[in-house]
Enzyme design. Structure first.
Site, PDB file in Angstrom:
ATOM      1  CG  HIS A  31      -6.527 -28.520   8.892  1.00  0.00           C
ATOM      2  ND1 HIS A  31      -5.227 -28.304   9.295  1.00  0.00           N
ATOM      3  CD2 HIS A  31      -6.455 -29.315   7.806  1.00  0.00           C
ATOM      4  CE1 HIS A  31      -4.398 -28.931   8.480  1.00  0.00           C
ATOM      5  NE2 HIS A  31      -5.121 -29.554   7.561  1.00  0.00           N
ATOM      6  CB  CYS A  84      -4.447 -32.880   8.609  1.00  0.00           C
ATOM      7  SG  CYS A  84      -4.661 -33.070   6.839  1.00  0.00           S
ATOM      8  NE  ARG A 103       1.426 -38.674   3.159  1.00  0.00           N
ATOM      9  CZ  ARG A 103       2.641 -38.265   2.798  1.00  0.00           C
ATOM     10  NH1 ARG A 103       3.643 -39.099   2.723  1.00  0.00           N
ATOM     11  NH2 ARG A 103       2.839 -36.989   2.506  1.00  0.00           N
ATOM     12  CB  SER A 107       2.676 -36.761   7.412  1.00  0.00           C
ATOM     13  OG  SER A 107       2.517 -37.327   6.128  1.00  0.00           O
ATOM     14  CD  GLU A 109      -5.629 -26.622  12.509  1.00  0.00           C
ATOM     15  OE1 GLU A 109      -6.494 -27.443  12.877  1.00  0.00           O
ATOM     16  OE2 GLU A 109      -4.886 -26.814  11.524  1.00  0.00           O
ATOM     17  CB  ILE A 163      -6.057 -28.715   3.585  1.00  0.00           C
ATOM     18  CG1 ILE A 163      -6.992 -27.588   4.042  1.00  0.00           C
ATOM     19  CG2 ILE A 163      -5.018 -28.194   2.595  1.00  0.00           C
ATOM     20  CD1 ILE A 163      -6.316 -26.532   4.902  1.00  0.00           C
ATOM     21  NE  ARG A 164      -1.594 -33.176  -2.032  1.00  0.00           N
ATOM     22  CZ  ARG A 164      -0.362 -33.607  -1.851  1.00  0.00           C
ATOM     23  NH1 ARG A 164       0.414 -33.100  -0.947  1.00  0.00           N
ATOM     24  NH2 ARG A 164       0.097 -34.575  -2.591  1.00  0.00           N
TER      25      ARG A 164
END
Ligand code: GLN
Length: 197
Positions: free
Chosen positions: A180, A80, A111, A51, A182, A143-144
């Site tokens: 996510h 995310c 975060r 980000s 996608e 993911i994180r």
């Protein structure tokens, strides 16, 4: 009938995967890197990635105000890192750091709150907004990922982990997910976003 045209912010991160998913659903999907490319879009996805990098590149390409104007008028979905970029508040983690935010949605996020890259995980989610009576769990890849610490004002949580952690929210035509969609073969979240468009 005009087909929908959806943009995916393509500065950094997992934009190709969103484009492919949108195309598989029969929608016109384009990569967005410059303000003028927002002009004829019906909606925009801000992908996962990093980000701070997305924010700094958006500022460098003069996209911050054009993205805010777009989001005022049209549906935007942040996955995310995209969720962090749309948030009004991010916790102390980044206090004092240079991280440009669009700051649109009345959400507070933290975060990397699930741990490091190696703590990434996949889990099944119940998502209340799939209104077609579809009870199949949604495979969510984290993911994180950021946690959704609070949804304020008219922002509503639409998915939580079994322990109650909020991981997706909606505020009018804005949608955010910590995970996510996608990266799965499951297009239901994309279909849901298209229903807002
Ligand atoms: N950890 C990233 C961030 O803080 C987000 C990770 C992702 O988008 N998968 O921006």
């Amino acid at each position: 009938m005009k087909t929908m045209k959806i943009g995916v912010l393509a500065l950094q991160g997992a934009f190709i995967e969103h484009i492919n998913m949108l195309k598989s659903l029969g929608v016109e999907a384009v990569e967005v890197r410059l303000p003028e490319q927002l002009a004829d879009l019906d909606g925009l996805i801000i992908p996962g990635g990093e980000s701070t990098t997305i924010g700094k590149l958006a500022r460098r390409f003069g996209l911050m105000e054009p993205l805010r104007d777009f989001a005022d008028a049209k549906p935007v979905w942040g996955t995310c890192a995209g969720m962090i970029f749309l948030a009004k508040e991010i916790g102390d983690d980044t206090a004092g750091r240079d991280q440009p935010l669009l700051g649109m949605m009345d959400i507070e996020v933290a975060r990397n709150a699930f741990g490091r890259q190696v703590d990434s995980f996949e889990t099944d989610l119940d998502v209340s907004v799939f209104s077609n009576g579809d009870k199949r769990p949604f495979p969510a890849v984290f993911i994180r990922a950021p946690k959704l610490v609070a949804a304020k004002g008219t922002a509503k949580v639409i998915a939580t982990l079994p322990d109650g952690t909020a991981v997706a929210a909606q505020q009018g035509h804005w949608l955010v997910t910590s995970f996510h969609p996608e990266l799965t073969g499951d297009g239901r979240f994309h279909e849901y976003f298209l229903s807002l468009v």
